[in-house]
Enzyme design. Structure first.
Site, PDB file in Angstrom:
ATOM      1  N   CYS A  83       0.795  -1.262   0.392  1.00 37.35           N
ATOM      2  CA  CYS A  83       0.273   0.287   0.365  1.00 37.35           C
ATOM      3  C   CYS A  83       1.256   1.299   0.387  1.00 37.35           C
ATOM      4  O   CYS A  83       0.132   2.164   0.112  1.00 37.35           O
ATOM      5  CB  CYS A  83      -0.509  -0.026   1.228  1.00 37.35           C
ATOM      6  SG  CYS A  83      -2.458  -1.584   1.443  1.00 37.35           S
ATOM      7  N   SER A 207     -11.237   1.958   5.351  1.00 33.48           N
ATOM      8  CA  SER A 207     -11.530   3.054   3.839  1.00 33.48           C
ATOM      9  C   SER A 207     -11.602   1.454   2.660  1.00 33.48           C
ATOM     10  O   SER A 207     -11.525   0.758   2.648  1.00 33.48           O
ATOM     11  CB  SER A 207      -9.876   2.983   2.924  1.00 33.48           C
ATOM     12  OG  SER A 207      -8.938   1.654   2.800  1.00 33.48           O
ATOM     13  N   ILE A 209     -12.041   0.430  -1.124  1.00 33.14           N
ATOM     14  CA  ILE A 209     -10.783   0.462  -2.177  1.00 33.14           C
ATOM     15  C   ILE A 209     -11.406   1.172  -3.356  1.00 33.14           C
ATOM     16  O   ILE A 209     -12.603   1.851  -3.376  1.00 33.14           O
ATOM     17  CB  ILE A 209     -10.803  -0.795  -2.253  1.00 33.14           C
ATOM     18  CG1 ILE A 209     -11.761  -1.891  -3.170  1.00 33.14           C
ATOM     19  CG2 ILE A 209     -10.001  -1.639  -1.429  1.00 33.14           C
ATOM     20  CD1 ILE A 209     -12.005  -3.023  -3.432  1.00 33.14           C
ATOM     21  N   LYS A 329      -9.989   6.703   4.078  1.00 32.31           N
ATOM     22  CA  LYS A 329     -11.440   6.560   4.254  1.00 32.31           C
ATOM     23  C   LYS A 329     -12.119   7.182   3.977  1.00 32.31           C
ATOM     24  O   LYS A 329     -13.482   6.073   3.669  1.00 32.31           O
ATOM     25  CB  LYS A 329     -11.557   7.589   6.283  1.00 32.31           C
ATOM     26  CG  LYS A 329     -12.740   6.773   6.840  1.00 32.31           C
ATOM     27  CD  LYS A 329     -13.520   5.711   6.759  1.00 32.31           C
ATOM     28  CE  LYS A 329     -14.632   5.243   7.057  1.00 32.31           C
ATOM     29  NZ  LYS A 329     -15.981   5.054   5.769  1.00 32.31           N
ATOM     30  N   HIS A 333      -9.154   4.651  -1.096  1.00 39.31           N
ATOM     31  CA  HIS A 333      -7.897   3.993  -1.158  1.00 39.31           C
ATOM     32  C   HIS A 333      -8.021   2.885  -1.995  1.00 39.31           C
ATOM     33  O   HIS A 333      -8.118   1.535  -2.784  1.00 39.31           O
ATOM     34  CB  HIS A 333      -7.493   3.702   0.789  1.00 39.31           C
ATOM     35  CG  HIS A 333      -6.931   2.385   0.616  1.00 39.31           C
ATOM     36  ND1 HIS A 333      -5.016   2.902  -0.111  1.00 39.31           N
ATOM     37  CD2 HIS A 333      -6.439   1.344   1.162  1.00 39.31           C
ATOM     38  CE1 HIS A 333      -4.368   1.943   0.561  1.00 39.31           C
ATOM     39  NE2 HIS A 333      -4.838   1.177   1.522  1.00 39.31           N
TER      40      HIS A 333
END
Length: 386
Positions: A83, A207, A209, A329, A333
């Site tokens: 990430c 969060s 995707i 969030k 993400h």
């Protein structure tokens, strides 16, 4: 080493881009960044991405994207740090420019995550954990964070409801960000009533995707001159550190050692202290990560970060504003792109172009991008020069 600066930024709205391929998403962000920089070419292209080989079945995306955007014959390759891939790509670009090897470089983060089924995406994300001792045991990435959060609450005496302000703040800030995926405010009641995913993490602790891409163009600060319309946004620190991949191998699983080391190095490089930071784009993949990042970077004592949130100190007018345009969030993400989105948002704040979310007289902005559950952490500090 030469000081570098950001001269162009570009991003696309995070969402489900069914009609666009990975190369097209990257291209949209790149063209926007090149236009913002007032140039048509760069000397090198560094692509931050985690999951192209797993979810898109495509590797060698450095040359793929370079070909798509017309940067043939230029240096180009993928940079992967789970990430933290976006920030790792920028870190690589900075080293290339600061060393004098390249005059200009472009870092783009891109991820396409919504065209695969949930279990496949979850399995792909689990590759950021230790394959032998975590993923093989059936522990998902959210489950690892849930275990950390559960231990944190037990050790420091917090209740789940005490973490609500992290998510509420992120959603409130995303309302004014046209590139955010979730632009709806949430209430404390909605937070407490949200569906549980992995106790104690519920849907509003996590969060979302998405498909997304963001890009920045950098060059040596010596190559540009400030103007009344656009100040120089210098990159005064780019620091990286690592910790054990598996959480259970850490002496203290509730302290992000790599975040701590990365932040210390960044403060030293930039010649600043934590109180000089005007805003902090932290890696709030889960609300517990917000707390651990704030503590590792020195903004709160260990076990006390929720107090900052409860007291409103993380809001736009607080002592250390975070997730100023929604964070992971609420902005979303898309894992390999997240680190570049953070940098784009810091640049917006330092340029004074963050609209209703503008931090007053922002001069030093920090972004911290976390790979895995704290295994690779990159911290960048940017400064507005007069």
């Amino acid at each position: 080493m030469q000081e570098t600066a950001v001269i162009g930024i570009g991003q696309i709205k995070i969402g489900e881009h069914w009609d666009s391929s990975l190369r097209e998403l990257a291209g949209q962000a790149i063209f926007a960044a090149l236009e913002d920089a007032g140039t048509q070419t760069v000397d090198g292209l560094f692509v931050g991405n985690m999951l192209s080989g797993t979810l898109v079945r495509q590797e060698s995306i450095g040359s793929l994207v370079a070909d798509w955007v017309g940067l043939k014959n230029q240096e180009a390759y993928k940079v992967e740090a789970a990430c933290g891939s976006g920030a790792a790509a920028l870190h690589t670009a900075i080293m290339a420019v600061a060393s004098g090897e390249l005059k200009t470089a472009l870092a783009v983060g891109v991820e396409k995550m919504t065209e695969t089924k949930g279990p496949e995406t979850t399995s792909a994300l689990a590759t950021a954990a230790d394959a032998d001792y975590e993923a093989f045991q059936g522990v998902s990435f959210v489950a690892l964070n849930a275990l950390i959060m559960q231990r944190y609450m037990h050790q420091y005496g917090w209740q789940h409801a005490d973490f609500a302000p992290f998510s509420i703040n992120a959603h409130a800030n995303a309302v004014n960000n046209p590139f955010a995926r979730l632009r709806e405010p949430i209430s404390e009641q909605a937070y407490q009533n949200a569906r549980m995913i992995a106790t104690p993490i519920n849907l509003l602790d996590a969060s979302p995707i998405g498909d997304g891409a963001a890009a920045v163009v950098i060059t040596s600060s010596a190559n540009i001159f400030p103007s009344a319309e656009r100040p120089i946004i210098a990159i005064t620190a780019s620091a990286s550190a690592t910790d054990t991949l598996a959480v259970h191998d850490r002496s203290n699983p509730l302290f992000l050692q790599a975040a701590y080391k990365s932040a210390l190095r960044a403060y030293a490089q930039a010649g600043v202290e934590r109180q000089d930071i005007d805003l902090f784009e932290l890696h709030d993949a889960f609300s517990i990560m917000s707390a651990l990042s704030l503590e590792a970077c020195g903004f709160a004592e260990q076990g006390q970060a929720p107090r900052l949130a409860l007291d409103g100190q993380l809001q736009l007018n607080g002592s250390i504003p975070v997730t100023t345009l929604g964070g992971l969030k609420a902005r979303g993400h898309p894992v390999g792109a997240t680190g570049i989105y953070q940098i784009v948002e810091v640049v917006q704040q330092l340029r004074g172009t963050a609209g209703p979310n503008q931090i007053s007289d922002a001069r030093n902005g920090m972004a911290q991008n976390i790979g895995g559950s704290g295994a690779t952490v990159l911290t960048h500090i940017l400064q507005r020069k007069a």
